[in-house]
Motif scaffolding. Structure first.
Motif, PDB file in Angstrom:
ATOM      1  N   ALA A  99     130.014  50.264  17.757  1.00 44.59           N
ATOM      2  CA  ALA A  99     129.547  51.386  16.930  1.00 44.59           C
ATOM      3  C   ALA A  99     129.379  52.663  17.756  1.00 44.59           C
ATOM      4  CB  ALA A  99     128.213  51.019  16.264  1.00 44.59           C
ATOM      5  N   MET A 100     128.989  52.508  19.022  1.00 47.80           N
ATOM      6  CA  MET A 100     128.801  53.676  19.882  1.00 47.80           C
ATOM      7  C   MET A 100     130.142  54.241  20.357  1.00 47.80           C
ATOM      8  SD  MET A 100     125.552  52.095  21.954  1.00 47.80           S
ATOM      9  CE  MET A 100     125.236  53.361  23.175  1.00 47.80           C
ATOM     10  N   GLY A 101     131.200  53.435  20.250  1.00 45.61           N
ATOM     11  CA  GLY A 101     132.538  53.943  20.571  1.00 45.61           C
ATOM     12  C   GLY A 101     133.059  53.523  21.925  1.00 45.61           C
ATOM     13  N   SER A 102     132.498  52.435  22.482  1.00 44.71           N
ATOM     14  CA  SER A 102     133.010  51.941  23.764  1.00 44.71           C
ATOM     15  C   SER A 102     133.739  50.622  23.563  1.00 44.71           C
ATOM     16  CB  SER A 102     131.849  51.737  24.748  1.00 44.71           C
ATOM     17  OG  SER A 102     132.310  51.075  25.922  1.00 44.71           O
ATOM     18  N   THR A 103     134.678  50.337  24.461  1.00 36.74           N
ATOM     19  CA  THR A 103     135.402  49.059  24.400  1.00 36.74           C
ATOM     20  C   THR A 103     134.934  48.091  25.465  1.00 36.74           C
ATOM     21  OG1 THR A 103     137.112  50.060  25.778  1.00 36.74           O
ATOM     22  CG2 THR A 103     137.519  49.997  23.401  1.00 36.74           C
ATOM     23  N   THR A 104     133.961  48.497  26.291  1.00 34.89           N
ATOM     24  CA  THR A 104     133.569  47.637  27.417  1.00 34.89           C
ATOM     25  C   THR A 104     132.062  47.407  27.464  1.00 34.89           C
ATOM     26  OG1 THR A 104     135.415  48.549  28.701  1.00 34.89           O
ATOM     27  CG2 THR A 104     133.741  47.336  29.920  1.00 34.89           C
ATOM     28  N   LEU A 105     131.665  46.134  27.427  1.00 34.88           N
ATOM     29  CA  LEU A 105     130.272  45.742  27.599  1.00 34.88           C
ATOM     30  C   LEU A 105     130.162  44.954  28.909  1.00 34.88           C
ATOM     31  CD1 LEU A 105     127.334  45.428  26.501  1.00 34.88           C
ATOM     32  CD2 LEU A 105     128.113  43.336  25.359  1.00 34.88           C
ATOM     33  N   VAL A 106     129.444  45.532  29.881  1.00 31.22           N
ATOM     34  CA  VAL A 106     129.274  44.855  31.176  1.00 31.22           C
ATOM     35  C   VAL A 106     128.163  43.820  31.055  1.00 31.22           C
ATOM     36  CG1 VAL A 106     128.648  45.171  33.608  1.00 31.22           C
ATOM     37  CG2 VAL A 106     130.054  46.896  32.453  1.00 31.22           C
ATOM     38  N   LEU A 107     128.434  42.622  31.585  1.00 27.58           N
ATOM     39  CA  LEU A 107     127.458  41.529  31.482  1.00 27.58           C
ATOM     40  C   LEU A 107     127.316  40.831  32.834  1.00 27.58           C
ATOM     41  CD1 LEU A 107     125.782  39.534  29.586  1.00 27.58           C
ATOM     42  CD2 LEU A 107     127.893  38.176  29.486  1.00 27.58           C
ATOM     43  N   HIS A 108     126.076  40.594  33.247  1.00 28.28           N
ATOM     44  CA  HIS A 108     125.837  39.700  34.377  1.00 28.28           C
ATOM     45  C   HIS A 108     126.100  38.294  33.843  1.00 28.28           C
ATOM     46  CE1 HIS A 108     122.887  42.757  36.396  1.00 28.28           C
ATOM     47  NE2 HIS A 108     124.093  43.248  36.207  1.00 28.28           N
ATOM     48  N   PRO A 109     127.031  37.546  34.460  1.00 30.64           N
ATOM     49  CA  PRO A 109     127.424  36.273  33.844  1.00 30.64           C
ATOM     50  C   PRO A 109     126.249  35.346  33.550  1.00 30.64           C
ATOM     51  CG  PRO A 109     128.905  36.814  35.665  1.00 30.64           C
ATOM     52  CD  PRO A 109     127.825  37.856  35.667  1.00 30.64           C
ATOM     53  N   GLY A 110     125.310  35.252  34.501  1.00 33.50           N
ATOM     54  CA  GLY A 110     124.145  34.400  34.271  1.00 33.50           C
ATOM     55  C   GLY A 110     123.683  33.750  35.552  1.00 33.50           C
ATOM     56  N   ALA A 111     122.624  32.959  35.448  1.00 31.72           N
ATOM     57  CA  ALA A 111     122.069  32.260  36.609  1.00 31.72           C
ATOM     58  C   ALA A 111     121.799  30.824  36.196  1.00 31.72           C
ATOM     59  CB  ALA A 111     120.772  32.944  37.056  1.00 31.72           C
ATOM     60  N   HIS A 112     122.012  29.887  37.149  1.00 31.19           N
ATOM     61  CA  HIS A 112     121.894  28.476  36.745  1.00 31.19           C
ATOM     62  C   HIS A 112     120.466  27.947  36.832  1.00 31.19           C
ATOM     63  CE1 HIS A 112     121.562  27.064  40.898  1.00 31.19           C
ATOM     64  NE2 HIS A 112     122.657  27.738  41.217  1.00 31.19           N
ATOM     65  N   VAL A 113     119.538  28.802  37.269  1.00 30.14           N
ATOM     66  CA  VAL A 113     118.098  28.497  37.374  1.00 30.14           C
ATOM     67  C   VAL A 113     117.807  27.093  37.932  1.00 30.14           C
ATOM     68  CG1 VAL A 113     117.300  30.235  35.715  1.00 30.14           C
ATOM     69  CG2 VAL A 113     117.938  27.990  34.856  1.00 30.14           C
ATOM     70  N   GLY A 114     118.536  26.721  38.968  1.00 27.66           N
ATOM     71  CA  GLY A 114     118.234  25.480  39.687  1.00 27.66           C
ATOM     72  C   GLY A 114     119.055  24.273  39.266  1.00 27.66           C
ATOM     73  N   GLU A 115     119.820  24.410  38.204  1.00 31.20           N
ATOM     74  CA  GLU A 115     120.571  23.253  37.692  1.00 31.20           C
ATOM     75  C   GLU A 115     121.955  23.098  38.331  1.00 31.20           C
ATOM     76  OE1 GLU A 115     118.932  21.000  35.338  1.00 31.20           O
ATOM     77  OE2 GLU A 115     117.491  22.267  36.393  1.00 31.20           O
ATOM     78  N   GLY A 116     122.297  24.013  39.197  1.00 28.86           N
ATOM     79  CA  GLY A 116     123.572  23.904  39.915  1.00 28.86           C
ATOM     80  C   GLY A 116     124.679  24.730  39.287  1.00 28.86           C
ATOM     81  N   GLU A 117     125.628  25.098  40.161  1.00 30.84           N
ATOM     82  CA  GLU A 117     126.721  25.992  39.777  1.00 30.84           C
ATOM     83  C   GLU A 117     127.539  25.443  38.598  1.00 30.84           C
ATOM     84  OE1 GLU A 117     129.196  26.977  43.197  1.00 30.84           O
ATOM     85  OE2 GLU A 117     130.936  27.232  41.903  1.00 30.84           O
ATOM     86  N   ASP A 118     127.897  24.169  38.651  1.00 23.69           N
ATOM     87  CA  ASP A 118     128.762  23.617  37.595  1.00 23.69           C
ATOM     88  C   ASP A 118     128.084  23.684  36.229  1.00 23.69           C
ATOM     89  OD1 ASP A 118     130.587  23.101  39.540  1.00 23.69           O
ATOM     90  OD2 ASP A 118     130.286  20.920  39.557  1.00 23.69           O
TER      91      ASP A 118
END
Ligand code: FE
Ligand code: FE
Ligand code: ZN
Length: 297
Positions: A99-118
């Protein structure tokens, strides 16, 4: 295109964001749809979007990017309610970004909070698959992360694993953060060509939809994530300036997220945005060791 992150709030709302970008002499910018650290958001009808768009058209700003708030964590498997909230909020962010007129939303992928990368990567994939479909118009640009805490996205290999699991991965893009790449262990300062070559083992260069141009307070590989003003950190002015001149990134929004400055060296107030002076310095191609003077006036 060179700009910085700008605020959004008060009476001016999104119109104020565009005005702020113009006051820095920028021709692009990045904005959060409200405060970056929380998820309180105004209704689209109250955000002064038509006025902001008119001002952009009038002043030649053709592209900008939106950043999702930090607290969305699609990697969370420990608190399902947080994951569900992240998915729901991300859907709304996509709607607002469009709605604001952009095509790109930047996102920090996330964090596994101790449960491991996989486990973290699987959960991020699950989340992205819940928000992206064939009709999604906005692209989600996954940001390269420094590796603070249990962050995912510290290597191109990890980001490639996310792409691999996402059904509509043609809706994904990358956001390269120079400070985060440095802190994650990549040699941005002396071998950025090598960093891009490593990226290109997994991604063509046209996947880069945004660059966060920051110097770093920490050494390569420190896994810290502390941004520094351009030319005052461990990456240095020459490399960061060279990135702004790369023909590959001529049409890529390059966004400063460097810290606000204080009147005194080492001061805690941090009330002065450095972006006008940093943009001028990068455009001129000459490092100004007296940046503080230029910023504080
Ligand atoms: Fe970010
Ligand atoms: Fe960033
Ligand atoms: Zn950062």
């Amino acid at each position: 295109m060179l700009g910085s992150h700008v605020g959004l709030g008060g009476k001016e709302q999104f119109l104020g964001s565009v005005q702020e970008a113009l006051s820095y002499g920028a021709d692009t910018f990045m904005v959060y749809t409200g405060a970056p650290q929380n998820t309180r958001r105004k209704d689209l009808s109250e955000m002064r979007i038509p006025e902001a768009k008119a001002l952009m058209a009038e002043s030649g700003i053709k592209e900008f990017v939106v950043h999702a708030p930090y607290i969305i964590n699609l990697g969370n498997t420990v608190k399902p309610e947080n994951f569900d909230f992240g998915v729901e909020f991300l859907r709304e962010e996509l709607r607002r970004t469009e709605a604001m007129g952009s095509t790109t939303l930047v996102l920090h992928p996330g964090a596994h909070v101790g449960e491991g990368e996989d486990t973290g990567i699987m959960q991020i994939i699950k989340g992205l698959n819940l928000v992206l479909d064939a009709d999604t118009k906005v692209r989600i640009a996954l940001e390269t992360m420094a590796g603070k805490g249990s962050e995912i996205g510290t290597s191109f290999a990890q980001l490639a694993r996310i792409y691999d699991g996402v059904t509509h991965n043609n809706k994904l893009r990358l956001c390269l953060d120079t400070c985060h790449l440095n802190d994650a262990g990549y040699n941005v300062k002396d071998d950025f060509e090598g960093v891009l070559a490593e990226m290109e083992r997994y991604f063509p260069i046209n996947q880069v939809a945004c660059i966060h141009l920051n110097d770093s307070k920490n050494d390569q590989g420190a896994a810290k994530d502390r941004h520094e003003n351009i030319g005052f950190g461990t990456i240095g002015f020459d490399r960061l300036c060279a990135i702004t001149r790369m023909p590959e990134f001529a049409d890529t929004p390059i966004i400063l997220e460097t810290p606000y400055m204080s009147a005194e060296e080492g001061g805690k107030d941090r009330t002065y945005p450095p972006y006008k002076a940093e943009i001028a310095m990068l455009r001129a191609g000459v490092f100004n060791p007296e940046l503080r003077k230029a910023v504080v006036g």
